[in-house]
Design an enzyme around this catalytic site. Structure first.
Site, mmCIF file in Angstrom:
data_model
loop_
_atom_site.group_PDB
_atom_site.id
_atom_site.type_symbol
_atom_site.label_atom_id
_atom_site.label_comp_id
_atom_site.label_asym_id
_atom_site.label_seq_id
_atom_site.Cartn_x
_atom_site.Cartn_y
_atom_site.Cartn_z
ATOM 1 N N ASP B 158 5.243 30.281 37.152
ATOM 2 C CA ASP B 158 5.713 29.248 36.223
ATOM 3 C C ASP B 158 4.584 28.441 35.596
ATOM 4 O OD1 ASP B 158 7.861 27.712 34.947
ATOM 5 O OD2 ASP B 158 6.918 26.076 36.044
ATOM 6 N N HIS B 185 9.348 32.363 34.178
ATOM 7 C CA HIS B 185 9.176 31.412 33.072
ATOM 8 C C HIS B 185 9.143 32.275 31.812
ATOM 9 C CE1 HIS B 185 6.882 28.002 30.987
ATOM 10 N NE2 HIS B 185 6.736 29.020 30.170
ATOM 11 N N HIS B 238 14.358 27.327 33.837
ATOM 12 C CA HIS B 238 14.618 26.446 32.679
ATOM 13 C C HIS B 238 15.096 27.155 31.407
ATOM 14 C CE1 HIS B 238 10.508 27.779 32.102
ATOM 15 N NE2 HIS B 238 9.999 26.901 32.919
ATOM 16 N N ASN B 284 7.680 22.225 28.066
ATOM 17 C CA ASN B 284 7.736 23.667 27.867
ATOM 18 C C ASN B 284 8.711 24.296 28.853
ATOM 19 O OD1 ASN B 284 7.133 26.172 26.879
ATOM 20 N ND2 ASN B 284 5.328 26.452 28.172
ATOM 21 N N ASP B 311 12.207 20.838 37.060
ATOM 22 C CA ASP B 311 10.919 21.079 36.401
ATOM 23 C C ASP B 311 10.113 19.775 36.296
ATOM 24 O OD1 ASP B 311 8.802 22.381 35.263
ATOM 25 O OD2 ASP B 311 9.796 22.829 33.358
HETATM 26 ZN ZN LIG Z 1 8.102 26.755 33.446
#
Ligand SMILES: [Zn+2]
Lengths: 177, 442, 324
Positions: B158, B185, B238, B284, B311
């Site tokens: 990530d 990610h 995410h 992000n 996150d």
């Molecule tokens: Zn990430």
């Protein structure tokens, strides 16, 4: 509000000033009238046409914006500029008559003299005002005065001109009003 | 794990269970000792918590937290980050691997877990890196991390995407041997070079380089197909776009073993906040459009998205007090996560606390294969370790920078009024948070 | 005496979005008046005496810096040039620290050129004085758009009785903006301003050099320059950064030039012999041929002259009154 000059008074004052200008300058040759915005512009036009009638030929009339030369710019939000219109003959060697509605501290005229200096070098500069209310802060005097109006600092002199305000008159108001 | 057992225990009286029943509950010797209908339990030797009408939830589990230690202790430490977690109602967090050094060896992941235990605010699980140094080239020692004291089950690069298809395939296959999961990610690196914010109407206006939705969706589409092909478990970090939701929905319908998370901020905030050019809103994947926000909420409500993960990404002040393009990506998330969920999912009737217990406790613990003895992610019943929290859902409060355990202040909710506050957090019976404050201050 | 109080501008000029149509026209009119005065042999006005204006340039742009400097000096402001290249700023001092330093120095206005979009917005949060955006990344360059609008208005109102278009907007004027719209701050500011003033704007570019969100802009899009030039009153050519070629935005300079460059042959397809604008500096032979750049319809040098008047107007209207 108390009226101190009526429409007829103003007409008479303009006629008188027009005659005085011709007299003092021994004619209208080389005379250029420059009105100071906003109301001075219209007073200059009226004086210009009166002189035109008297001498039988039109004389140059222009406007002189003094905003960029004011010393009190920081007291208010920025002001829009009014076009400066210099008659085609220019001002070099001319006899300039500045025209304004009210002479008070003299700072406006000081700014006008500076603004004039940007444009050229006249033979001489004279000043005509409709009302002189006194309280000069600079060594400046008018050559032609419609009416001397002794006032206190607190009083407000309100000049109305037909072209701007819809009627001709001069009023005075006390500070308490 | 350390347990400071309160011999006298606590009585939580007249609290709302996740199923919205009014109950009394006694915590004693680290476990749930008794559950009965409201008003039927007497205090006895227990300390009574003034809790009438408060919402009881199982302790929350975060599958995606950046605690910055080792390496960026100026931004956060495991101690401060886990304290922030406890204040937000989390009893377990998974610390992401993008530390310095990267958590790509057994040594680093064990250190992370150990520091978490020493702090004692919540259980800290380590996420291991998929590739050495997060470089996307060679697999890290996944087995060593899995078999270490840290017992790593979640692997993620990530911050970076495992973009090489072959490396991703191998990683998915390899972690099957210890029932691990790859948390991707999803970000195509070429499509997001210099990317600053969601690519769309706002980025066009602001002159900021766009981060197109397709850069996320293309990777998710590839990875669900890879997971299907090798029969592996895939987790998508995410999720931020409505298109991603559609792909995940399709994959689940097809029987692919994929799970997905959404962050609180992607459920509440949109890319129009970038118009301030304040990088507090730079993250992000980037904040997306309102349409995306609505699709994510629906997906979380219907289970297409399995969990909420914060996150949480602390950054020192200077990384945000600068030009947008110079600023670091990321925002704080732990302390306000539940309030944001209440605002975006509960208040509008899209979801309910029972479902939120699933999305923020049971499911993340399942995906992370958190061991049962920890008590995380278990339905509240007599005999299980007492990892529970109490929330005052009636309160509305203005988020302030001052009231934070985090070392950083990149909190996008500052000055926003949010509903709800976690007032009590119990970790295996120990009261970690009381009245919204740490019992053991930092 | 003149007591005309203007539609007051905001404290900063960060984006054309900060201006209403009336405020934009006020700036153009003020510039018009200032241009007349500046033509006089004495070129210094006392208006901003005692005001301090800082040129804070993080990117080399001699022409923009000189233009602002000349404007400020003609209004008698004290000018401090703070070229950020090679100074403490490029050695890691943050924009915020620089802002605080400038404030301590008593800067009444900071003119900022910066490679990051939004840098001027950030600076405005950290400083008390006015911030004028002199180009921020690929976001905006408001004074460039104002001088472009001013130049267009002047030329389309050339007859003496039209008085240079004072008071007028640009209703009915067809403007094509041609080139790298995606990375152009000049284009963004011009799209906002020209459309706000009533002009009809067409963007002409290859699809790779248009932003994805362009659909929301008040413009038409054309991929065909030959077609688009037909009805144009004005063609605004944008500077092409050659490094875009490396990022696969277009195949080659030659192909770009053939499809989106302006040469005499293409110019002849314009039915109204359009005026030619270019913000400079020019890549001769790439986006515009030398013949076009030097042709009678080219206003490129006049844009430079007008730039000073526009910047004087902006400085006067932001700093010429009471402190807000
Ligand atoms: Zn990430």
């Amino acid at each position: 509000m108390k009226a101190v000059l009526s429409s007829a008074d103003i007409s008479r004052a303009i006629t008188r000033i027009s005659h005085e200008i011709i007299e003092k300058n021994r004619g209208s040759e080389d005379i250029v009238l420059l009105g100071i915005p906003t109301r001075g512009i219209h007073l200059a036009e009226r004086i210009g046409s009166e002189i035109g009638v008297i001498v039988g030929q039109s004389i140059p009339v222009g406007t002189l914006d003094i905003t960029l030369h004011r010393d009190d710019l920081r007291s208010k939000p920025p002001r829009a500029l009014t076009p400066t219109k210099i008659p085609s003959g220019g001002i070099d060697g001319k006899r300039i008559v500045l025209v304004d509605d009210v002479l008070y501290s003299g700072r406006t005229i000081r700014a006008a003299l500076d603004a004039l200096g940007e444009i050229g070098r006249p033979a001489l500069v004279q000043l005509a005002v409709l009302v002189d209310r006194g309280h000069r802060e600079l060594p400046i005097r008018a050559d032609y005065v419609g009416k001397n109006l002794p006032t206190s600092h607190e009083e407000i002199v309100k000049v109305s001109i037909h072209e701007v305000d819809g009627e001709d008159q001069v009023q005075i108001a006390g500070s308490h009003e | 794990m350390t347990q400071r057992i309160e011999s006298s225990g606590y009585l939580l009286s007249s609290v709302l269970s996740p199923e919205q029943e009014l109950i009394d509950i006694r915590i004693s010797n680290g476990v749930i000792a008794e559950i009965a209908s409201a008003g039927s339990l007497t205090p006895g030797a227990s300390v009574t918590i003034e809790s009438a009408g408060m919402q009881l939830l199982p302790g929350l589990v975060d599958l995606h937290t950046h605690l910055r230690e080792p390496g960026r202790e100026d931004a956060e430490t495991i101690r401060t980050g886990s304290a922030a977690a406890a204040l937000g109602g989390f009893t377990a967090v998974h610390a992401m691997a993008n530390t310095d050094p990267v958590a790509d060896t057994a040594g680093v992941v064990e250190q992370v877990v150990r520091l978490g235990r020493e702090a004692g605010y919540c259980d800290v699980y380590a996420v291991g890196a998929v590739t050495q140094g997060l470089e996307g080239l060679a697999l890290a020692e996944l087995g060593a991390m899995a078999h270490s004291m840290a017992q790593v089950r979640v692997f993620s690069d990530d911050g970076k995407c495992v973009s090489d298809s072959l490396v991703m395939r191998r990683a998915l296959e390899y972690v099957k041997q210890f029932d691990g999961v790859i948390a991707q990610h999803a970000q195509d690196p070429r499509l997001t070079e210099m990317a600053q914010m969601n690519e769309g109407i706002i980025s066009a206006k602001l002159g900021l380089t766009g981060w197109p939705a397709v850069a996320e969706e293309a990777i998710i589409a590839r990875d669900v197909l890879l997971a299907e092909h090798v029969g592996a478990r895939l987790h998508i970090c995410h999720v931020s776009t409505s298109g991603s939701v559609e792909i995940i929905r399709w994959a689940k319908a097809r029987g692919i073993n994929v799970t997905a998370e959404v962050t609180p901020h992607h459920l509440l905030l949109t890319d129009s906040l970038a118009e301030t050019y304040n990088p507090i809103y730079k993250v992000n994947p980037p904040l997306r459009t309102n349409e995306d926000v609505l699709a994510l909420r629906t997906a979380l409500a219907d289970g297409t998205i399995d969990i909420v993960a914060t996150d949480h990404a602390p950054h020192p002040r200077e990384s945000k007090e600068c030009e947008w393009s110079e600023a670091a990506n990321g925002m704080l998330g732990l302390e306000n996560a539940l309030s944001v969920i209440q605002e975006s999912m509960i208040e509008n009737g899209l979801s309910n606390w029972k479902t939120i217990a699933e999305r923020m406790s049971y499911a993340p613990a399942r995906i992370g294969r958190v061991d049962a003895s920890s008590g995380h992610g278990q339905i509240i019943k007599v005999g299980v370790p007492a990892n529970v929290i109490l929330i005052d859902t009636k309160i509305r409060r203005k988020v302030s920078e001052m009231k934070s355990a985090s070392k950083s202040s990149n909190n996008p909710y500052i000055d926003r009024t949010l509903p709800g506050q976690v007032l009590y957090t119990f970790l295996r019976g120990e009261m970690i948070v009381a009245n919204g404050e740490l019992v053991r201050p930092l | 005496m003149s007591d005309v109080v203007t539609p007051v501008l905001k404290r900063h000029l960060l984006s054309i979005d900060d201006l209403t149509r009336e405020q934009a026209i006020l700036i153009l009119d003020t510039a018009d008046e200032l241009a007349r005065i500046s033509d006089a042999p004495i070129k210094k006005l006392p208006t901003l005496r005692g005001r301090t204006v800082v040129n804070l340039f993080y990117e080399d742009s001699t022409r923009t810096r000189i233009s602002f400097e000349a404007a400020a000096k003609r209004l008698s402001a004290d000018v401090i040039n703070f070229s950020a290249k090679g100074s403490s700023v490029s050695k890691g001092e943050s924009l915020k620290d620089t802002a605080l330093t400038l404030q301590a120095m008593g800067a009444d206005a900071v003119i900022l050129r910066h490679s990051a979009s939004g840098a001027a917005h950030r600076l405005a949060e950290w400083t008390k004085g006015s911030v004028i955006n002199a180009g921020d990344g690929t976001h905006e360059h408001p004074t460039q758009a104002l001088l472009d609008a001013f130049t267009i208005r002047k030329h389309l109102n050339k007859n003496p009785e039209q008085n240079g278009g004072v008071g007028a907007d640009l209703t009915g004027v067809n403007v094509a903006i041609v080139g790298d719209i995606l990375h152009s701050r000049v284009a963004r500011s011009n799209v906002l301003l020209l459309s706000r003033l009533g002009a009809k704007v067409t963007l002409v570019a290859p699809p790779t050099l248009l932003p994805v969100g362009v659909s929301d802009w008040p413009v038409s899009i054309s991929y065909d320059f030959n077609n688009a030039i037909g009805e144009c009153d004005v063609v605004m050519m944008l500077r092409l950064q050659l490094e875009r070629m490396k990022s696969a935005f277009f195949p080659s300079a030659r192909e770009y030039s053939r499809l989106f460059g302006l040469d005499m042959e293409r110019l002849a397809k314009g039915k109204k012999s359009p005026l030619i604008l270019h913000p400079g500096p020019i890549n001769r032979g790439l986006e515009i041929s030398a013949e076009c750049a030097d042709s009678a319809d080219s206003l490129i040098l006049e844009q430079v002259t007008n730039g000073v008047s526009i910047r004087m107007a902006v400085l006067y209207l932001l700093l010429g009154g009471a402190d807000a």
